[in-house]
Every structure is written in C-alpha cells, then in structure tokens.
Design a protein around this motif. Structure first.
Motif, PDB file in Angstrom:
ATOM      1  N   LYS A  15      14.327  -2.441 -30.474  1.00 50.79           N
ATOM      2  CA  LYS A  15      12.790  -2.123 -30.289  1.00 50.79           C
ATOM      3  C   LYS A  15      11.545  -1.978 -31.942  1.00 50.79           C
ATOM      4  N   PHE A  16      10.405  -2.313 -31.309  1.00 45.74           N
ATOM      5  CA  PHE A  16       9.497  -1.925 -32.837  1.00 45.74           C
ATOM      6  C   PHE A  16      10.103  -1.749 -33.736  1.00 45.74           C
ATOM      7  N   PRO A  17      10.170  -1.865 -34.950  1.00 45.06           N
ATOM      8  CA  PRO A  17      11.254  -1.072 -36.066  1.00 45.06           C
ATOM      9  C   PRO A  17      10.241   0.388 -36.583  1.00 45.06           C
ATOM     10  N   PHE A  18       9.018   0.018 -36.622  1.00 42.69           N
ATOM     11  CA  PHE A  18       7.901   0.989 -36.488  1.00 42.69           C
ATOM     12  C   PHE A  18       7.362   1.908 -36.233  1.00 42.69           C
ATOM     13  N   GLY A  19       8.563   2.047 -34.656  1.00 39.65           N
ATOM     14  CA  GLY A  19       7.537   2.783 -33.773  1.00 39.65           C
ATOM     15  C   GLY A  19       6.154   2.546 -33.335  1.00 39.65           C
ATOM     16  N   THR A  20       4.704   2.842 -34.134  1.00 40.11           N
ATOM     17  CA  THR A  20       3.330   2.468 -32.959  1.00 40.11           C
ATOM     18  C   THR A  20       2.734   1.029 -34.057  1.00 40.11           C
ATOM     19  N   TYR A  21       2.084   0.428 -33.127  1.00 40.75           N
ATOM     20  CA  TYR A  21       1.218  -0.842 -34.312  1.00 40.75           C
ATOM     21  C   TYR A  21      -0.111  -0.599 -33.937  1.00 40.75           C
ATOM     22  N   GLU A  24     -14.145   2.013 -33.476  1.00 45.52           N
ATOM     23  CA  GLU A  24     -13.876   2.940 -31.560  1.00 45.52           C
ATOM     24  C   GLU A  24     -12.576   2.341 -31.653  1.00 45.52           C
ATOM     25  N   ILE A  25     -11.442   3.565 -30.820  1.00 43.57           N
ATOM     26  CA  ILE A  25     -10.118   3.234 -30.512  1.00 43.57           C
ATOM     27  C   ILE A  25     -10.078   3.111 -29.318  1.00 43.57           C
ATOM     28  N   LEU A  26      -9.545   1.994 -29.229  1.00 44.41           N
ATOM     29  CA  LEU A  26      -9.041   1.467 -27.669  1.00 44.41           C
ATOM     30  C   LEU A  26      -7.528   1.710 -27.899  1.00 44.41           C
ATOM     31  N   PRO A  27      -6.614   2.282 -26.617  1.00 44.34           N
ATOM     32  CA  PRO A  27      -5.660   1.845 -26.874  1.00 44.34           C
ATOM     33  C   PRO A  27      -4.797   1.105 -25.894  1.00 44.34           C
ATOM     34  N   ASP A  28      -3.474   0.700 -26.176  1.00 45.49           N
ATOM     35  CA  ASP A  28      -3.339  -0.322 -25.150  1.00 45.49           C
ATOM     36  C   ASP A  28      -2.540  -0.095 -23.264  1.00 45.49           C
ATOM     37  N   GLN A  29      -3.067  -0.931 -22.809  1.00 45.23           N
ATOM     38  CA  GLN A  29      -3.540  -0.315 -21.548  1.00 45.23           C
ATOM     39  C   GLN A  29      -1.869  -0.681 -20.889  1.00 45.23           C
ATOM     40  N   HIS A  30      -1.230  -1.613 -21.134  1.00 51.30           N
ATOM     41  CA  HIS A  30      -0.022  -1.996 -21.413  1.00 51.30           C
ATOM     42  C   HIS A  30       1.181  -0.680 -22.182  1.00 51.30           C
ATOM     43  N   ASN A  31       1.153  -0.986 -23.105  1.00 54.56           N
ATOM     44  CA  ASN A  31       2.590  -0.229 -24.780  1.00 54.56           C
ATOM     45  C   ASN A  31       1.764   1.082 -25.244  1.00 54.56           C
ATOM     46  N   SER A  32       1.525   1.656 -24.800  1.00 55.86           N
ATOM     47  CA  SER A  32       1.294   3.464 -25.873  1.00 55.86           C
ATOM     48  C   SER A  32       1.665   3.208 -27.268  1.00 55.86           C
ATOM     49  N   LEU A  33       2.258   2.279 -27.498  1.00 57.23           N
ATOM     50  CA  LEU A  33       2.061   2.266 -28.929  1.00 57.23           C
ATOM     51  C   LEU A  33       1.505   1.513 -29.908  1.00 57.23           C
ATOM     52  N   ILE A  34       1.133   1.010 -28.765  1.00 52.50           N
ATOM     53  CA  ILE A  34      -0.226  -0.587 -29.750  1.00 52.50           C
ATOM     54  C   ILE A  34      -1.323  -0.015 -29.448  1.00 52.50           C
ATOM     55  N   SER A  35      -2.320  -0.073 -30.485  1.00 48.70           N
ATOM     56  CA  SER A  35      -3.258   0.515 -30.489  1.00 48.70           C
ATOM     57  C   SER A  35      -4.486  -0.264 -31.140  1.00 48.70           C
TER      58      SER A  35
END
Length: 1333
Positions: free
Chosen positions: A294-300, A251-262
C-alpha cells in the motif's frame, strides 16, 4: 572492502554534532495580509555528550530557546549574504579564467558553509557541566549510560520570505530547494536525519492549509475574524527537505476512484484539473500492484499553483506534490497530454523511491533516482504503449552515450559525489545521470528477468514497512546483495558490473562490419570496441594499445552482447560477443538458412560482398548481395541490454529490409538514421522512407523521423524528391482534391495529427542548391497559414498554428521567395493580435510568434533594422503579461543583443533582466539561456570579448541574495562563468587546492572552529587551573583572506543578566590589507568574526577587573608579523560602559622559515572591579571552558582569552612568570621540531633570510624612533587613555623583536556570576599602514 567504507557516513557527524532528532513538532500562524509567519518548533533530540546541539536556521528571527521548559543560551550565526564583493574582486579578476577560479571558490565556499549548523543551543545545565568536568579519565558516570533526550523549543518568526517559503497574493507555498527548509523552520537540514513530524498551521478561515501526512482534524477559533487550524501528522520518518506547506483558497477535488488521493487547484483551473487527473488512479494502483504494498504515506495530495509561483514544474514533499497549473489541460488540448501524464506519474514514483525510501549516502542517490524512473517507465509501457516506452529509452540512451564523458556522470564515485556537493541533480548533467541510472537498472532487469527484479523492489518496500526494525534507507551495497540473493546473479558478474558502470564513466562504442562466407555458410563479424571517453590523440584507435586496457576509458565491460540475425528461414540470437578482452574481435556466426537452389553459381565471382563496403553500391549490387546470401538484416543488442553506442555497417538493402519488416521501433529508428546518413541516395531508399511515412500502422514518432529524413535527403541531385513526397503526403490527408485547398481541421486521429503537425517544419528545412528554401516550400507554408480553418474542430489548433509559425522561422528567403515574405509577416502579426485579444493555452501562440520574429530578424539582419524588431518584442516583457511570454521575449532580446553587440553586451543585459525578474522559475530559464549563449560563443572567451566589469558583475550576482534564494539559478551562474573560461559547466574536477579563498570563507570556518572547540572541550574534561581558564579557537591553516574587514553578525542570547563582560574586537583595516597584498600577496588570518550581542546581552554588565589576550605562535607556513610600527592613541569615553580602543600598526607576513612567535599581551585594569574565576556563559562557543589544552591544541590555537581571578591585581607578577615559562616551553618544543632540519640547505637559507629581515626591521625601527615619541611613551608600546577613577596598564611589546601573531577577528567574554553594575570596556585592536619615509 566494506570495513574501510564504514567511517565515510560518519564524516558529516560533526556538522550536526552527533545529535539525533527523534521527533519534531511545527506550529505556525500564517497571516497572508501582513505577510507574516510566527510560531515555534519543538524537537525531541538525543543530545550528545558535549551537551550542545547544532540546528540550521536562516532568515529567521529567533525569539527564545527553551530546553525542557527552561530558557537556555544559544548562539545564532545569520549568513552574511549582502557582502560587497566588488572591491575584493576588482584586482583579482582580470580574465575569464581568473573569474572562473573565483566563481568556483565562492560557490564551493557557499555550499560548504551551508553544511555547518548556525544555531548552537546549550542543552546542559551547570550541574551537568560540573559532573562531566569532575569525572575521572576512563570512568563513566551513570548519566552517560542513559540516553540524554531533551525537548528543545525554538520560538521564532520568519523575517524574509524570499526563499524556502513564499507569499504570492493570498497563496503561501514552500519550494523544497536543496538546504532551504531551514529558511522557514529551524531543523537539522541534513539528509542523514529523519524523524516523524506533527504539523499545525493556523490560517484565515477561508483558506486551506495543505501539508504532509494525514489530516487529523481542523479547529475553528472564536476570534474575529475567525481563524482555522489544520493539524497533520506524519508517522513516516523523513528528512526536513520533504516537509511542505501550501496555503490558499483552493478548490479540492477528491479522486473519484481512490479516496486516498486529493487534487487541489485555484478556482479558475478546476475544469482543467478535473480532466487532467482522470487517469491518475491507474498509475496509483499500478505502483501498488507492482510493489505489492500500500501507499506508504496513507494519503496523497497534488496541488497545482500558477507557473510563476513555483521554482520548477514539480516540487516533491512527503505525501504531497506541488505542481504548476501549466501542466493542466482540458479536453480540447492534445499536445500536453503525454507530457503531463508522465510528469504526474514520475512525481508519484518519487514518493516511493526518494521520499519514503531514502539513500543511505550521497553515493546512493543514483539508485533512488533510477528506481523512480524505472517505475515511471513501467507506467509508460502499460498506459502509453510499449512503443512509447522503448522509443523514449532509446533516445535517452543515445543522449547518455554522447554526454557520459566525464567524472560528473560517474553515478557512485566517492570523489564525484564529494565534489558535486549535491548539485548533481541540477541541469543537463542531472538529466544525464537520471537517464543513466534508469538504463543501468534496466540492464540488471534484463540480466535477471523482470520477475526477479520486481521481487527485489518488493523486498525493499517490505523491509521498510516492517513493524520490527524497519529500514527505510537503501545503499548500493544492499541492492547488490539483493541482486545476488533474489535476482540470482552471480557474484563475479556483479563484482565487475557495479564498479564499472557506477564507479567509472564512459559507455562502450562498437563499430561492426560483417562478411558472409558462402562456402562455410557463416557470418564473419568484425568488431572494434572503444569508449565514449576521449582517448589520447597519441593513441590511434585503429592501433589499439593493449596497455590502454588499464585506463578508465578503455577497459572492458562485464557480460556478452547478443547479435540477432534475420535470415530467410527465421530469426536467431547469438550471445557470442564478449564486452571485455581485446578491442579487436572476429566472430564466426553460423547461418541456418541455405541457398540450395543457387548452388550451381560459382562461389568465387569477383570479391566477397563485404557489408562494410556496400553502402555506396548501386541498387543492382544491393539486390545481388541480398540474393547471394540468406541474410535479411542483422542487429546488435536488439533488446537494449547494454548502454552502448553501436555503429553497424550492412548493405543498403538490409537497412531497407530492417525498416520495412522489423516491427521494433528501435530497429526502425536505427534504420532511418543509417539511410539518412548515406553518402549517395538511391530511389529505393526514398521509396522506403516515403512508404514508412505513409504507413498509418507504424509508430507516429518514427514516422516523424522518416519525414525529417526525407527533408534532409531532398536536394537538386534527387530532383527534390523528398519535398514532393512530403507535400504529396500532406495534401493526400488534409487537402480537398476538388478545390485544391486545405480542408477544415479534423484532429480526431491523434497519431495522424502529430505526424501532419511535423510536416511543415520538415518542409521548411529543405534547401535548394543556393542554400535557400525552394519557392514551393514557402508557398506551401503560406497556404497552410492562410487557409487554416478550425471552426468545426472540437480540438484546439493552438499547437498546430504554433508549429506552422515556427516553420516560418526555419525558412531561408531567396530571390524567388522574397516576395512572399510580407504576406508571411502579415499572417504572424494577425495571429499576435488575435492572441492578445483571446490568449491561447499557456501563451503558446504568442511564444512561437516572438521566437519566429527573432529568427527572421537574425537571418535578414542585413535588410531589417534590428532596433525595430527590438522595439516590437520589448512590450511583451511587461510584467502584466503571462510568465511564459515574458521569459520568451527576454530570451529573444538576449539573442538579438548577442548577435548584434557580442557576448559582453548580452551578459550585461542578462544581469539587468535577472534583477528585474520576480519569479524564481523565470530566473532559472534566463540563466539556462545565458549559458547556451556562452556555449555558442565557443571556447575560452578572451579579455577583449568580455570586460572585467562584466565578470565582476557576474560574480556579484553569484554571491547575491538572488542566487542564495534560488539554488538552481546560482548553479547556472557558476556554469556561465566556467563556460566563459572554456571549462566544463560542473563542479567536478575543480581543483580545491588551487582555489582562491574568499573573504566570507571565515563564516564557515568560524562556525566549524567554534563548534569544534566545544567538542574538544567537552570530550576531554579535566579540572581546570584556578588562575587561568583558556579558551581556544582553532583556525584553519592555508586560508588566505583577500580582505580582513568582512564580519559576521552573531546574535547571542543569555538569561544570566548583569554579568561582567570584556569584548575584544581585533580588526584589520582595509588599507593595511591592501598594503600587505601589494607587498606580500595575500595575508593569512585565522577565521572568526566580530560578534554583535543580542538584545538580552545588552543589559547591565558586572564589573570588569582586567583582561589579558595571548596570541601564541601559529604553526603555519605563512604567519602574520606585527612589526615595530608607530602606535596611536585613541579616544576614551568616560561615561557608563566606556569604550577603550587600541590600535596596532600594520602587519607584515613573516618569512616561511619564521615558525617562532611571541605573545602579545594587552591588559586593562580597573581599580573598582573584581572578577571571580567562574565559567562563562556556556552558550557561546568563544566562552565555553577549555579545561584541557594540550600541545597540539596550543599549536593550532589562533586566540586564547584568559579570565582572570579577583586576586589578579596582587598576583600579576606570578601570572606573568607562568606565561613566560609557557612561552619558553613552546620555543623549546619548536626548536626540537626543527632540530632535524638544521642540515637542510633550504632550511638554512630560510633562516638566513629571516635573520636579514630581522636586522632590517631593527634598523628601520631606530630610524623611526623619534617620530613615535609624541604618540607613546616608549617605542612599540600600546597606550590606552586612562579613564577617570580607573588605573589602566598596558603590557609593553619590544619593538626590536619581530612579533608574529595571528590576528583573528573574534570576541571573548569573561562573565562572573556577581551581578553588579560597572563600566563596559571594548578593546579594539586595529592594524594600520606605516607611512614610510
């Protein structure tokens, strides 16, 4: 200083052959139903001049290798992990000390073997080989100027999903263990190799594949059933260790405050996941703000798996972290919150420092580990409070000071990093090193200021993200340069700071006392500086020797320490205490406050109130000392600017003042520790501790310390005042005054909840004069268990009940309280039954009940049959129970076995549990527990306490597949064997020159040797002679092999079919090996291994005319001598591919002075065969052309194979004469080398012994001559049975001369380009024992 250090990073280059990986693509198809993984990886590699590339691959099936789209040759050396070591160690292991030596040798051998590439690929075609060989010396071709970039594709499948990657039902995940990326895709598994990755994973359509980098797109196939391909791209160069993969129905939960975090988890855990990660965006934003990037890998991405699947609670990968669902919690759980937040914050900080910014060398790993911990402390300080951050840092510093006493904790020591082989991050010493790293960085921050320190980290990140020449590695030298340029720290200070704190070990220990001089209004502070490193017992601490300043444990530290004085008129800092110089120091500190109103008192009334002597004074004298001086209390190093252990002596009233008036949690904790350790307790001390416990404004962790201090000070002398204070405090918060029973639970006040949760444990630790728990304490805990009511509480009471149950295990039952024992057991049994029906959070309640039952059984072993307790706990080991409960039950049973039957029985049971335990993490937990049991045993375990069979079983487990699959467990197995021998559980300090060599050390040395031969051959090209093509295989001197029958399977692939090949297998029988060991110790043998051909090489072979094996002398102190023994004929097969085997008698070790050896020639002729002098298949290390062999190369050669031309039948005499000349030149050179030793008495004595030995061998040969005639035509001649149609001729060997050759197990091939069919010969040379009469 910098120039000599430059070659150090170049040392490991031969391990990866100088090849540089620019880019790697990984395409895999994963079938969870069939538990199968297959696909390919494609690497863009800068091929070195030698034309060969070494990759790491393990547990893989290599189907084919292509270079630039064309098939090529390769050599694959799978590790031999299934070696039977019992026979090798049965005689070598006789005591725990010898077992520890063997364990160290086996562990070091395994670690060194893993550094060597085992997939060797030929990346140059024949045209390039000829071009290199025809170049003249000193002239470079145009091809060398250009970069030789090749595309290498390896088609493979994963054979064993035991390590590196795992299948659990429909979940697939990697574990990112040290040097285990090679177990699921071929790569250069080295920390010095970083590249970008393209990743493609094809899975079932209902599964999600999560990997590193950014998800580009998904492709749904038209198959039935359909499959889905996930395509990722990682644009940041990383090492292969940080490549991760997780596949499952998430189940994937995208972070509500930051779209780069899953955030992802399995469906049942989604509600917990949603509550757990609510805070996470704050840590993500805080790091970006502090580092100004910024976070170096783009997404986390964060993926949470079941606890039994993972090897640790958190596994790091580039832009991906795999954690266990054990850290998830819902809104009802309180206790797990803080630990989970810190764990997730550290995993995120590790992305910045450790994955994105990498260490330049092993000596620099401490820096990245420390920076990640430093970022985590920033998060703790901002979101959990400054008190939490300071308290944690204080406790960590105390632990470091106690454990920093050996070279294993030296952070940047070259010898330390080399000895530890990357294991420095495992276990308790790994935590100590991490805490020490953070402490040193915080010391630097204190020196330069927080603003300058943040600018240094920003500069490091900015440099890495620069578009022009980005530098993503960091070294200690560079950080030191930043500290000077950006942090404005002076070079002399840095020149002392870094070598002392990083290159050496040990922390300063300061013992301080003071006296107030009222006339001068100054403080006379006496300081004795020492070190945590153990000082020689011959040197008294009180009589410090100035010469000891030169030793590691006694030298000073740079800088000065601040002393803070609290007076009536305020507080003042005095940075006057130097940390270097004389060990004894006396400082005078001026006071700012004066006692003008009391000037009429006589200044000399009795003796001066010396703080160091007033700890045991009565309260009246305490009050007098505070009245006679303006001092309230004194602190040394109040801001923790030094990693130091401080013992400060001041009057009791000053400690009470510090506890009550100082708002710093570190000062309060130090005051509680000092008051608790007082030899005589007074009423003001108990009152101060009780007042602090009841103060709701104080930090809750320090309040808990005050509660335990009250418990430890409670005794008959104080009328159990501590017990009364604790019970009164608890009842004032949790009891109904009207009915005298506990109220329903209300946990809305979290700090109060934590304090009250610790009170029952503190009460259970109180002891009466008879050493038993007071009856009031037992009744109090029983009452809490009996009347616990959580119906109206919105929070879970599982941790609350677990704390109550564990407090029962701390009780000591006496005659006055034994009648309550049955009631307590009924309550525990009731909780166990309840938890079985409705499992608690992570099985916490069942775990506490099992632990308590084991504690009670051990304490009352005289009244309770432990067999009954054993049978009661054993069902919890059922594999249907959750992982945490199963492991706790196993640990409890190990404790019972240890206390009942001793350490030997406990270790045998431990081995049984390990073999049954399926989870990697469970194995690690059991390994840690077994090591603790060995430490409880204490000292060196005698041979009577532990049997040799148990030691051998432990050694077998150390070298088993279980240990190979779990590097953490393997390390703990090594530590267990070291602790049993009374040694430190670390690789540091293990003497490498005294280690017994393992039989499988040949695996590592063979690959190093073969690969080294390729480098030597290709670097010094010269036109080869047309009649001889020599192939050398360098050996490793000073390696004694206990048994010579260990082999390594070698898979060789070539696309040149139907070529002639002669395989020679030189093998020593086990009986011969044992005879040599009984006679002469361990026989020295060159490394190598029998190589078995792959499927492609088992095709039809061309004709084979002859083969000649030369075994030249070996320049070594120990050589193998083949004496004149009886030669036995063996059978010959007359079909296609007939096999011919010759046996040579058992070998004897030559005397140390025998440095001259003869040549052994075995020649097999085929009348119908012809051979062209073409180069062999260059993919095999043993068949690569050796175009230039100088004298030094010949001196260390262990086996040379000569490929003979088709004119060899006619020019055999000429060839023999050339060999004779070469032999004479070698003898002459050897004689010149020993020319200067002829006057040496030791040399003459060795020569005399050698002559006597030769004479004895000649006499023995004469006696045995008649018995050898029936088996051979001539004494000392090797006979080969002649096949039909073939003429075989064997070169004789004179038996009267002591033939000394080094017999390796190797195989050489001579393959012509003509593809004609002919028989295939195998020549096997064996040693057999001589039946002496």
């Amino acid at each position: 200083m910098a120039k000599p250090r430059k070659p150090k990073p170049e040392d490991p280059k031969p391990a990866h052959t100088g090849a540089v990986v620019r880019h790697q693509k990984l395409c895999l198809s994963i079938d969870t139903n069939l538990r199968r993984i297959y696909g390919y990886t494609e690497l863009e590699i800068e091929v070195p001049d030698i034309g060969f590339v070494g990759l790491h691959a393990e547990n893989l099936g290599i189907e084919s290798v292509l270079v630039d789209g064309e098939s090529t040759d390769f050599e694959y050396y799978p590790r031999n992990q299934g070696a039977d070591s019992e026979k090798r160690w049965a005689s070598a292991v006789s005591s725990p000390s010898s077992a520890a030596d063997v364990a160290a040798a086996a562990y070091v051998t395994a670690l060194e073997t893993e550094l060597v590439p085992n997939l060797l690929i030929n990346c140059c075609n024949k045209m390039q080989i000829e071009q290199v060989n025809t170049e003249s010396n000193g002239v470079q071709s145009s091809a060398e100027v250009k970069q030789n970039v090749k595309s290498v594709r390896v088609n493979y499948w994963v054979e064993k999903m035991e390590t590196g990657i795992h299948f659990e039902d429909n979940v697939v995940h990697t574990d990112n263990q040290m040097r285990r990326a090679r177990c699921w895709f071929p790569c250069v598994d080295d920390n010095n190799q970083r590249c970008c990755f393209d990743l493609e994973f094809t899975v079932a359509h209902n599964l999600v594949a999560v990997s590193n980098g950014s998800l580009l797109y998904q492709v749904l196939s038209k198959d039935d059933p359909p499959r889905k391909t996930y395509v990722y791209r990682l644009d940041v160069p990383v090492t292969a260790q940080w490549i991760s993969l997780v596949v499952g129905p998430f189940e994937i939960l995208p972070d509500q405050h930051n779209s780069l975090i899953s955030h992802m988890c399995l469906p049942p855990n989604l509600p917990k996941l949603r509550h757990t990660v609510e805070f996470f965006h704050t840590a993500f934003s805080e790091y970006e703000h502090y580092l100004d990037a910024k976070f170096p890998f783009g997404t986390y991405k964060q993926v949470f798996l079941a606890p039994e699947m993972a090897i640790s609670s958190s596994t790091f990968g580039a832009s991906l972290c795999i954690l266990t669902s054990q850290v998830l919690f819902d809104e009802k759980v309180i206790d797990q919150t803080i630990d989970t937040c810190i764990k997730l914050a550290f995993a995120l900080s590790r992305q910045w420092f450790g994955v994105y910014i990498t260490p330049e060398a092993p000596n620099d790993e401490w820096l990245l580990d420390g920076l990640a911990g430093f970022l985590t402390d920033l998060f703790i300080k901002k979101f959990l409070g400054n008190n939490e951050a300071r308290y944690r840092r204080y406790k960590a510093n105390c632990a470091v000071c106690k454990a920093d006493d050996s070279g294993a904790t030296a952070l940047s020591s070259s010898s330390s990093c080399k000895d530890l082989y990357g294991t420095h991050s495992i276990g308790l010493l790994g935590k100590i090193r991490s805490w020490k790293s953070v402490a040193i960085l915080q010391m630097l921050e204190k020196q330069m200021g927080p603003d300058f320190f943040s600018k240094i980290l920003q500069a490091i990140i900015s440099r890495a993200q620069s578009t022009n020449g980005a530098v993503r590695s960091l070294s200690t030298k560079e950080f030191r340069h930043f500290a000077n340029k950006i942090g404005n720290l002076e070079r002399p200070f840095l020149k002392e700071f870094f070598p002392r704190w990083l290159g050496l070990y040990g922390c300063p220990v300061l013992r301080m006392g003071f006296s107030y001089n009222k006339r001068k209004n100054i403080i006379e502070l006496a300081v004795l500086r020492g070190c945590t490193v153990t000082i020689d017992s011959s040197v008294s601490v009180l009589n410090a020797n100035p010469d000891s300043e030169n030793r590691d444990g006694d030298i000073g530290w740079p800088g000065v320490m601040t002393v803070r004085v609290y007076e009536l008129d305020g507080m003042s800092d005095h940075p006057d205490l130097p940390m270097a110089g004389d060990a004894w120091q006396l400082l005078e500190i001026a006071c700012h406050s004066k006692l003008a109103a009391r000037r009429y008192q006589k200044p000399k009334k009795g003796s001066k109130p010396d703080g160091s002597d007033d700890n045991g004074d009565l309260p009246t004298s305490d009050m007098r000392s505070s009245v006679d001086s303006p001092l309230l209390w004194i602190r040394a190093d109040p801001e923790m600017e030094y990693l130091a252990e401080i013992h400060f002596n001041q009057p009791v009233q000053m400690w009470i003042n510090q506890l009550e008036k100082d708002e710093d949690v570190v000062a309060q904790a130090q005051a509680i520790t000092a008051l608790e350790s007082l030899p005589e307790l007074s009423f003001p001390v108990l009152k101060a501790l009780n007042n602090f416990l009841t103060d709701s404004k104080a930090f809750w962790r320090v309040r808990i310390e005050a509660a335990f201090a009250l418990a430890s000070t409670s005794s008959e002398e104080t009328d159990m005042a501590g017990l009364h204070h604790l019970v009164k405090f608890y009842k004032s918060r949790r009891f109904d005054t009207d009915i005298g029973l506990p109220k329903p639970n209300d946990f809305s006040d979290f700090p109060e909840y934590f304090v009250l949760e610790a009170i029952p444990h503190a009460v259970a630790m109180i002891r009466a004069a008879d050493g038993k728990s007071p009856r009031e304490a037992v009744e109090f805990i029983l009452q809490l268990l009996k009347y616990n009511d959580n119906n109206e509480n919105p929070y879970s009471d599982v941790f609350w009940l677990a704390a109550l149950v564990q407090s029962v295990g701390e009780l000591e039952f006496g005659q006055q309280s034994i009648y309550l024992f049955s009631s307590l057991l009924k309550r525990i049994d009731r909780l166990l039954q309840f938890d079985r029906l409705m499992p608690s959070y992570n099985g916490v309640l069942t775990i506490s009940c099992i632990r308590t039952l084991a504690q009670i059984a051990l304490k009352l072993s005289g009244f309770i049959h432990l067999d009954h307790v054993f049978e009661l706990i054993k069902p919890f080991r059922d594999f249907k129970t959750i992982w945490q409960v199963r492991i706790e039950a196993s640990k409890a049973l190990l404790d019972l076995e240890f206390h009942c039957n001793g350490i030997n029985a406990a270790l045998m049971l431990f081995i049984k549990y390990i073999e049954e335990e399926p989870s990697l993490r469970g194995q690690v937990k059991l390994g840690v527990h077994a090591m603790r049991l060995c430490q409880i045993q204490g000292g060196s375990v005698s041979s009577e306490d532990i049997k040799a069979t148990t030691l051998v079983a432990l050694l077998q487990l150390l070298e088993s597949r279980i240990a190979f699959n779990n590097v953490f467990f393997r390390h703990y197995m090594f530590c267990i064997l070291q602790v049993i021998a009374g040694r430190s559980p670390t690789l540091y300090g293990v003497p490498k020159d005294k280690l017994p060599c393992m039989g499988n050390v040949e695996v590592c040395n063979e690959q190093k040797s073969n690969f080294g031969d390729i480098v030597t051959e290709m670097k010094s090209p010269q036109p080869p002679p047309m009649d001889n093509l020599n192939h050398s295989n360098h050996s490793h001197d000073n390696l004694a092999i206990p048994e010579a029958s260990k082999e390594i399977d070698t898979v060789s692939n070539s696309h040149e079919r139907k070529t002639a090949v002669v395989k020679i297998r030189v093998k020593k029988s086990a009986t011969a090996s044992k005879a040599e060991e009984a006679d002469n110790g361990t026989a020295e043998r060159s490394e190598g291994g029998e190589r078995s051909e792959g499927r492609h090489r088992d095709a039809d072979r061309g004709p084979t005319s002859s083969v000649s094996v030369d075994a030249p002398q070996r320049h070594s102190a120990e050589a193998v001598s083949i004496s004149n023994q009886n030669i036995e004929e063996v059978n010959s097969f007359h079909d296609h591919g007939s096999r011919i085997t010759a046996s040579i008698g058992s070998a004897k070790i030559a005397s140390e002075g025998d440095n001259f050896g003869k040549e052994l020639q075995c020649t097999a002729d085929s009348g119908n065969a012809s051979v062209h002098h073409q180069p062999d298949d260059p993919s095999s290390p043993s068949t690569i052309q050796d175009n230039y062999i100088d004298a030094e190369a010949k001196k260390y050669a262990s086996l040379q194979t000569l490929s003979v031309s088709r004119d060899d039948l006619r020019g055999k005499d000429e060839k023999k004469s050339k060999k004779k000349k070469k032999k004479d030149r070698e003898k002459k050179r050897k004689g010149e080398e020993h020319k200067g030793e002829r006057d040496d008495p030791e040399y003459l004595e060795k020569k005399r012994l050698k002559k006597e030995k030769k004479q004895k061998e000649k006499e023995m040969a004469k006696l045995l001559a008649p018995s050898t005639e029936p088996r051979g035509k001539k004494e000392g001649t090797t006979s080969l049975t002649e096949a039909p149609g073939n003429k075989q001729e064997v070169g004789s060997m004179n038996s009267s001369e002591a033939q000394k050759v080094v017999i390796p197990k190797t195989e050489t091939r001579a393959e012509p380009t003509q593809a004609t069919s002919a028989p295939k010969f195998r020549i096997k040379i064996k040693n057999k024992t001589l039946n002496k009469s």
